[in-house]
Design an enzyme around this catalytic site. Structure first.
Site, short mmCIF file in Angstrom:
data_model
loop_
_atom_site.label_atom_id
_atom_site.label_comp_id
_atom_site.label_asym_id
_atom_site.label_seq_id
_atom_site.Cartn_x
_atom_site.Cartn_y
_atom_site.Cartn_z
N GLU A 55 -30.09 24.73 45.86
CA GLU A 55 -31.00 25.86 45.94
C GLU A 55 -31.89 25.76 47.17
OE1 GLU A 55 -30.14 25.09 41.54
OE2 GLU A 55 -30.59 23.88 43.31
N CYS A 83 -33.47 22.36 38.86
CA CYS A 83 -34.39 21.28 38.52
C CYS A 83 -35.82 21.76 38.81
CB CYS A 83 -34.06 20.03 39.33
SG CYS A 83 -34.55 20.13 41.07
N CYS A 86 -36.42 22.53 42.56
CA CYS A 86 -35.76 23.74 43.03
C CYS A 86 -36.40 24.99 42.44
CB CYS A 86 -34.27 23.69 42.71
SG CYS A 86 -33.41 22.43 43.67
#
Length: 150
Positions: A55, A83, A86
């Site tokens: 990302e 996560c 990101c």
């Protein structure tokens, strides 16, 4: 159409794994009309940079292509639920919509630590120690900042 972009993200993830660039993660960013602006896959192993997630790679490329740090109106399609890092990058970039092809539980099941980080954020573990020390010069530089606020 969502599956089309998620399939692209998945193909990007596969490309990264085949190149031994990093984990099995891919991302695609589209503008409001559905035009693909950028794609990215995890490059952590390739660059020895733990922040080089799919990302983030896609966000960096989209921002460079568009000449802006503001991706308002864009959508990101990620092969897996982002996560916390990101997700924060997506928020900072003002991307308003995220589609995920797999969950953080799926990610946890193959050994990635996303759940531990989410648990830390929610106060469920002490994986790191953060010491808050007020420093006048650090506070002053914040207070004297008069440029654009994100």
């Amino acid at each position: 159409m969502i599956d089309y972009y998620l399939d692209m993200a998945c193909e990007e993830a596969k490309r990264g794994v085949e190149a031994n660039s990093g984990g099995p993660f891919g991302a695609v960013i589209c503008d409001s009309s559905g035009k693909v602006i950028s794609c990215g896959h995890n490059r952590v192993l390739e660059t020895h940079d733990p922040t080089n997630h799919a990302e983030v790679v896609a966000i960096r490329e989209a921002c460079l292509k568009l000449g802006t740090h503001d991706l308002s109106g864009c959508t990101i399609y990620s092969s897996c639920e982002p996560c916390p890092m990101c997700l924060s990058a997506i928020i900072w970039a003002n991307i308003g919509k995220v589609y995920c092809g797999a969950s953080r539980i799926d990610c946890d099941n193959i050994g990635f630590r996303d759940k531990e980080i989410y648990d830390y954020i929610n106060g469920k573990n002490n994986m790191i120690s953060v010491e808050k020390v007020t420093n006048k010069k650090c506070v002053d530089v914040l207070n004297n900042y008069s440029n654009e606020v994100y």
